[in-house]
Design an enzyme around this catalytic site. Structure first.
Site, PDB file in Angstrom:
ATOM      1  N   HIS A 182      10.178  39.859 114.270  1.00 11.83           N
ATOM      2  CA  HIS A 182      10.777  38.608 114.905  1.00 11.83           C
ATOM      3  C   HIS A 182       9.879  37.644 114.316  1.00 11.83           C
ATOM      4  CE1 HIS A 182      11.443  35.674 118.556  1.00 11.83           C
ATOM      5  NE2 HIS A 182      10.266  35.124 117.935  1.00 11.83           N
ATOM      6  N   ASP A 310      21.281  40.981 119.726  1.00 14.67           N
ATOM      7  CA  ASP A 310      19.971  40.273 120.441  1.00 14.67           C
ATOM      8  C   ASP A 310      20.553  40.166 121.870  1.00 14.67           C
ATOM      9  OD1 ASP A 310      17.544  39.361 121.193  1.00 14.67           O
ATOM     10  OD2 ASP A 310      17.528  37.708 119.758  1.00 14.67           O
TER      11      ASP A 310
HETATM   12 ZN   LIG Z   1      13.466  38.080 118.724  1.00 18.36          ZN
END
Ligand SMILES: [Zn+2]
Length: 433
Positions: A182, A310
């Site tokens: 991330h 996601d």
């Molecule tokens: Zn993420």
């Protein structure tokens, strides 16, 4: 008597085997036995009529949040797996930001046990890069790998320390595990809540510059050069990140990337048009039109290897609040195919590339089985009706999450059957099986 299932008359699209045409898929004992133009069906064999449908390998999602253990009011492994198969996904990778964080065998084993009990999609746990995902001390990668983790991530947050990231890449390399990262520099993010640009200025919301992502992607590519570790960039959202990954691949570095349906389909102007709807708040934020264009091009030319949802279910407690205070993320498993099929209709993506980015592409990134209908492969299959039109009613989602920007929208393309290991685990119009 062996267990046989025929999927008849559909357009089989299997980029991994180079097949695109009307075929019948024969499944025997949980495996693909044959994909053929003409094949005789024994009278007693079960069949799925796939005429006017697409028949593809089951979708593989590298990035979902199933919330169990710890936040079962948002989602459980079982409800997440049910949402997965409703959307055509036969395998999902579960991010470790649960409560507690999946940084040890006990949590990994619990997730796997819940997935086995649900008996729907295959669930592959992702272990934490650092203990508690605190960014301070590395987790035990040998233990995580031995218990079933397929990759490592502190998703939800970046690994801010370059020194820790270097050690993580080195240590993970020894176990053959990719890091899925991330990417955002928290100092550049500051108190930002949406993409920094004209829309944020008009809305009076604090912005997050694209460079918050770009600098971390560039840093980690540099660390891949130093360590030889395997880097997968999660939810790529900026033109700069796409450029950096394209260049890294050109230099032969082991770097891959994924992009979400929402970063391909929506921009920061949609946040503005929504009137501060928190269903348009996610991290990374919806970016500028030129970033969306770059992500589409990156997916089309193979710079980005996979579409990943996601999938991030939240309850009304986290979302029915003002924009600044709302949690990040939206559900995505049940809309991914329809939203991405929209890109095909717009000419941004070919049908073959769409299917590849949902199947063989992601399977390759983490080295997972599946993603193909080659003879002998596990019979994980999606049957899709590309013409079916439907209106998204959040109350009818299988996920516990209702947080989606496509609420009330007309969508085209639906999954009608999902088969995992030869077993029909989702059939449109039929209640939970
Ligand atoms: Zn993420």
């Amino acid at each position: 008597m062996s267990d046989v299932l025929f999927i008849e008359g559909g357009r089989v699209i299997d980029p991994a085997s180079g097949v695109d045409g009307v075929r019948t898929v024969v499944i025997r004992d949980g495996k693909v036995a044959e994909v053929a133009e003409r094949v005789e069906r024994p009278r007693d064999a079960r069949a799925v009529d796939a005429r006017n449908r697409w028949v593809t390998p089951g979708f593989v999602d590298l990035h979902v949040h199933l919330r169990e253990p710890g936040q079962e009011y948002k989602e459980t492994v079982a409800t997440g797996a049910r949402a997965a198969v409703a959307g055509g996904f036969t395998a999902v990778c579960a991010m470790p930001n649960t409560k507690p964080v999946n940084d040890c065998a006990a949590v990994t084993e619990l997730v796997l046990a819940r997935a086995a009990a649900a008996g729907l999609a295959r669930v592959y746990p992702v272990g934490a890069i650092s203990k508690g995902s605190n960014g301070e001390e590395l987790a035990e990668y040998g233990e995580l790998k031995a218990s079933g983790c397929v990759a490592l991530s502190d998703d939800g947050r970046p690994v801010m320390s370059s020194a820790l990231m270097r050690r993580a890449l080195e240590y993970a390399r020894a176990f053959g595990l990719p890091l899925t990262v991330h990417e955002e520099d928290l100092h550049l993010v500051g108190k930002g809540v949406m993409h920094e640009g004209a829309a944020a200025t008009r809305l009076g919301l604090k912005g997050i510059p694209s460079q918050a992502e770009d600098v971390m992607v560039l840093r980690d590519i540099a660390l891949v050069e130093l360590t030889g570790g395997r880097l997968h960039v999660a939810h790529v959202s900026t033109a700069g990140a796409v450029r950096a990954i394209r260049e890294a691949k050109r230099r032969g570095l082991p770097v891959t990337g994924e992009v979400t349906p929402h970063h391909l389909a929506l921009s920061d102007e949609d946040v503005a048009a929504s009137g501060y709807s928190t269903d348009f708040k996610m991290n990374p934020p919806l970016r500028a039109a030129e970033d969306v264009r770059a992500c589409r091009e990156g997916l089309a030319d193979g710079t980005l290897d996979a579409i990943a949802t996601d999938h991030a279910p939240h309850s009304a407690v986290e979302k029915d609040v003002e924009f600044d205070a709302a949690a990040n993320g939206i559900v995505g498993l049940e809309t991914a195919f329809s939203v991405c099929l929209g890109l095909v209709r717009e000419g941004a993506l070919t049908e073959r590339r769409l299917v590849e980015a949902l199947t063989a592409g992601p399977a390759r990134v983490f080295g997972l089985p599946g993603g193909t209908l080659a003879r002998g492969a596990a019979a994980d299959v999606a049957v899709l009706d590309p013409a079916a039109e439907w209106t998204l009613d959040p109350a009818r989602l299988q996920s516990k999450g209702r947080n989606t920007p496509w609420k009330g929208r007309r969508l085209a393309g639906r999954c009608t059957h999902t088969i995992v290991g030869g077993r029909i685990v989702h059939e449109e119009g039929k209640a939970d099986r």
